[in-house]
Design a protein around this motif. Structure first.
Motif, mmCIF file in Angstrom:
data_model
loop_
_atom_site.group_PDB
_atom_site.id
_atom_site.type_symbol
_atom_site.label_atom_id
_atom_site.label_comp_id
_atom_site.label_asym_id
_atom_site.label_seq_id
_atom_site.Cartn_x
_atom_site.Cartn_y
_atom_site.Cartn_z
ATOM 1 N N PHE A 47 -33.347 -93.129 22.632
ATOM 2 C CA PHE A 47 -33.303 -93.234 21.170
ATOM 3 C C PHE A 47 -31.976 -93.854 20.722
ATOM 4 O O PHE A 47 -30.919 -93.518 21.256
ATOM 5 N N ILE A 48 -32.053 -94.716 19.715
ATOM 6 C CA ILE A 48 -30.862 -95.316 19.126
ATOM 7 C C ILE A 48 -30.805 -94.929 17.659
ATOM 8 O O ILE A 48 -31.757 -95.173 16.905
ATOM 9 N N ALA A 49 -29.710 -94.315 17.250
ATOM 10 C CA ALA A 49 -29.547 -93.935 15.849
ATOM 11 C C ALA A 49 -29.408 -95.190 14.996
ATOM 12 O O ALA A 49 -28.607 -96.078 15.304
ATOM 13 N N ASP A 50 -30.191 -95.266 13.927
ATOM 14 C CA ASP A 50 -30.193 -96.434 13.053
ATOM 15 C C ASP A 50 -30.110 -95.962 11.607
ATOM 16 O O ASP A 50 -30.805 -95.002 11.230
ATOM 17 N N ILE A 63 -33.749 -92.150 12.655
ATOM 18 C CA ILE A 63 -32.995 -92.229 11.409
ATOM 19 C C ILE A 63 -32.704 -90.831 10.876
ATOM 20 O O ILE A 63 -33.507 -89.907 11.045
ATOM 21 N N ILE A 64 -31.537 -90.682 10.251
ATOM 22 C CA ILE A 64 -31.197 -89.466 9.513
ATOM 23 C C ILE A 64 -31.566 -89.729 8.054
ATOM 24 O O ILE A 64 -31.021 -90.637 7.428
ATOM 25 N N LEU A 96 -24.018 -93.319 7.359
ATOM 26 C CA LEU A 96 -23.032 -92.288 7.632
ATOM 27 C C LEU A 96 -21.995 -92.810 8.609
ATOM 28 O O LEU A 96 -22.253 -93.740 9.376
ATOM 29 N N ASN A 97 -20.827 -92.198 8.602
ATOM 30 C CA ASN A 97 -19.833 -92.439 9.637
ATOM 31 C C ASN A 97 -20.436 -92.068 10.990
ATOM 32 O O ASN A 97 -21.254 -91.157 11.100
ATOM 33 N N ALA A 98 -20.041 -92.788 12.053
ATOM 34 C CA ALA A 98 -20.612 -92.562 13.384
ATOM 35 C C ALA A 98 -20.447 -91.112 13.835
ATOM 36 O O ALA A 98 -21.376 -90.517 14.402
ATOM 37 N N ALA A 99 -19.292 -90.527 13.587
ATOM 38 C CA ALA A 99 -19.071 -89.138 13.993
ATOM 39 C C ALA A 99 -19.921 -88.181 13.165
ATOM 40 O O ALA A 99 -20.421 -87.170 13.678
ATOM 41 N N GLN A 100 -20.110 -88.473 11.878
ATOM 42 C CA GLN A 100 -20.971 -87.641 11.048
ATOM 43 C C GLN A 100 -22.414 -87.685 11.549
ATOM 44 O O GLN A 100 -23.092 -86.655 11.639
#
Length: 267
Positions: free
Chosen positions: A190-193, A232-233, A242-246
């Motif tokens: 999975f890749i966060a997008d 996706i969030i 969002l910021n990558a860390a968030q």
């Protein structure tokens, strides 16, 4: 910060040790020596707790050694003024450890998921993500070439030494990382997008022997390998991203929610 060649080493440090301290502020110095420097009380505590056998030496002031409150083999005790020539911070905590960079084990990764960083460049983001992964009980943190060096001074300070409690594995490309994950029994990728994909709170196999990729701050992840899925969030406020860390924090604590581990901790 000390400048190589311009300062004499404190009396308690050999010239070789002093030169090494300075060299480890550079990527080339870390690569040549296979070592890193770990500055700050919390970070050195983590190093001693998880990789104490890799420590070459510790240099500290009396104040720093007292705050560390850990047994240290033959510490190099120097004055506060002398420590200023070694420290990389303005308001130092008075303790630096030099250690060999840990090698990842030959054993296959364990757990339900692997967190991977693709060209993540900011040491602050890296440190936050590493601490969060450790906080949720994760162990595997993989990253690609072009990401921040996890063993640089800033990343270690930001992560407060959490690197030493994690298993870090480096790969040249996202494709190479994907191939290794498949061979290790982690088929889901999975890749966060920020714009499209399966909703992270509804995707049933998000943490089922999966790799979860957080891309770089500027351009996200590189070209996804075959069979990669986007996740996706949801953001009802319709904000850009969002910021990558968030983003990593939201996704990692979704794994905690699904496992119900918080119930065990609070009971």
């Amino acid at each position: 910060m000390a400048v190589p060649g311009r300062n004499s080493p404190p009396a308690a440090l050999s010239r070789r040790e002093y030169s090494l301290l300075n060299a480890l502020l550079t990527r080339g110095g870390r690569k040549r020596s296979g070592r890193c420097r770990c500055e700050g009380v919390r970070a050195v505590r983590e190093l001693l707790a998880h990789c104490g056998g890799l420590v070459d030496f510790v240099v500290a002031t009396e104040r720093g050694l007292k705050a560390l409150d850990r047994p240290v083999n033959s510490p190099r005790i120097i004055s506060e003024k002398e420590f200023e020539s070694c420290a990389a911070t303005v308001n130092s905590q008075g303790v630096i450890a030099v250690a060999r960079i840990p090698e990842p084990p030959d054993t296959a990764p364990a757990g339900d998921y692997i967190l991977a960083l693709d060209r993540l460049g900011d040491p602050g983001n890296f440190g936050t993500i590493a601490r969060t992964l450790l906080a949720v009980g994760g162990r595997e943190l993989w990253y690609t070439k072009g990401s921040i060096d996890p063993w640089c001074d800033k990343a270690i300070r930001s992560g407060m030494g959490s690197q030493f409690a994690l298993i870090l594995r480096r790969f040249d490309t996202l494709g190479e990382l994907r191939d290794t994950a498949l061979r290790s029994g982690f088929p889901n990728f999975f890749i966060a997008d920020p714009h499209q994909g399966e909703i992270c709170f509804e995707c049933p196999d998000l943490f089922a022997k999966s790799v979860l990729v957080i891309g770089g701050e500027a351009n996200g992840a590189t070209a996804p390998p075959p069979a990669a899925r986007q996740v996706i969030i949801p953001m009802p406020g319709n904000y850009e991203s969002l910021n990558a860390a968030q983003a990593a924090t939201v996704l990692l604590f979704e794994a905690v929610r699904r496992r119900g581990r918080f119930k065990e901790q609070l009971s």
